[in-house]
Write an enzyme that holds these catalytic residues in place. Sequence first.
Site, PDB file in Angstrom:
ATOM      1  N   PRO A 154     -23.420  13.612  51.423  1.00 30.54           N
ATOM      2  CA  PRO A 154     -23.160  12.173  51.494  1.00 30.54           C
ATOM      3  C   PRO A 154     -22.034  11.823  52.451  1.00 30.54           C
ATOM      4  CG  PRO A 154     -22.337  13.092  49.419  1.00 30.54           C
ATOM      5  CD  PRO A 154     -23.152  14.158  50.083  1.00 30.54           C
ATOM      6  N   TYR A 155     -21.067  12.727  52.610  1.00 29.69           N
ATOM      7  CA  TYR A 155     -19.948  12.457  53.513  1.00 29.69           C
ATOM      8  C   TYR A 155     -20.423  12.460  54.964  1.00 29.69           C
ATOM      9  CZ  TYR A 155     -15.333  12.689  55.658  1.00 29.69           C
ATOM     10  OH  TYR A 155     -14.218  12.423  56.410  1.00 29.69           O
TER      11      TYR A 155
END
Length: 282
Positions: A154-155
């Site tokens: 997700p980062y």
Amino acid sequence: MSRYQLAGRTVLITGSTGGLGSAVARALRDRGANLALVDLDADLAQRQASELGPETVARGWSADVRDLDSLQSAVDAAAEHFGRIDVVIANAGVGSMAPLETIDPAAWERIIDINLNGVWRTFRAALPHVKSERGYMLAVSSMAAFVHSPLNGPYVASKAGVWALCDATRLEVRHHGVGVGSVHPTFFKTPMMDDVHSDPAGNTLWGGNKSGLWKMIPLETVVDALVRGIERREDLIVPTRTNALAARIPGLVRPFVDRFGFRGTTIPDAMAQASTSGWISR
């Protein structure tokens, strides 16, 4: 290009009390900028502002980048207080350390919502004020936008999305004289990196970021590049030369598309015809 003078201009920073936000705020104040400091914690933001000067030059507001109404209220209040907003820095962000198979879905959605949607909300709330000053909007992305590491789904997805969002937004606002940039630092010392190093998975993956490809760079290097990038109204800010090639290769074709792909008034004409829903389907 003449330098974009920061003295007397108002800069709004989200995530202002974090490691990077605090250092950037100090550097901008040294340049004579007025600071609208926005953070989840109102007391921390106010305390930070009081350490930088009287309310005529620095003031704090509370807002959540996951809530557009909250952000809009803070941005509008800052514009009323200072009489203008020239520059906005979308700095709020969080990280994670888990593989796709096991990460808590709520954690995935939170990271995307803060890191990517939070930039959109920040830009959306500030744009009317920045546009009236023909100013500049900057989002803090990462080298993770170009170098995609495991256990960081997700980062890296959010940071790549921030880079793309800045490129798209730049085209939409260039005819208003507004600049848009993204900054892409590699690892540097922050409370977030302390969390990474205290996490067993993070420590194993990055080896404490002590050497090699993942070695940390000084916070001052990032701050200097960021402030210099604002003064030059740069599209892409990469704090270290060693990472410049990896960051710039994916965007080599973009200047040609920007210049030749959308000629004349094509973009503002299309914007005037666009539906507020974002799409018209049948």
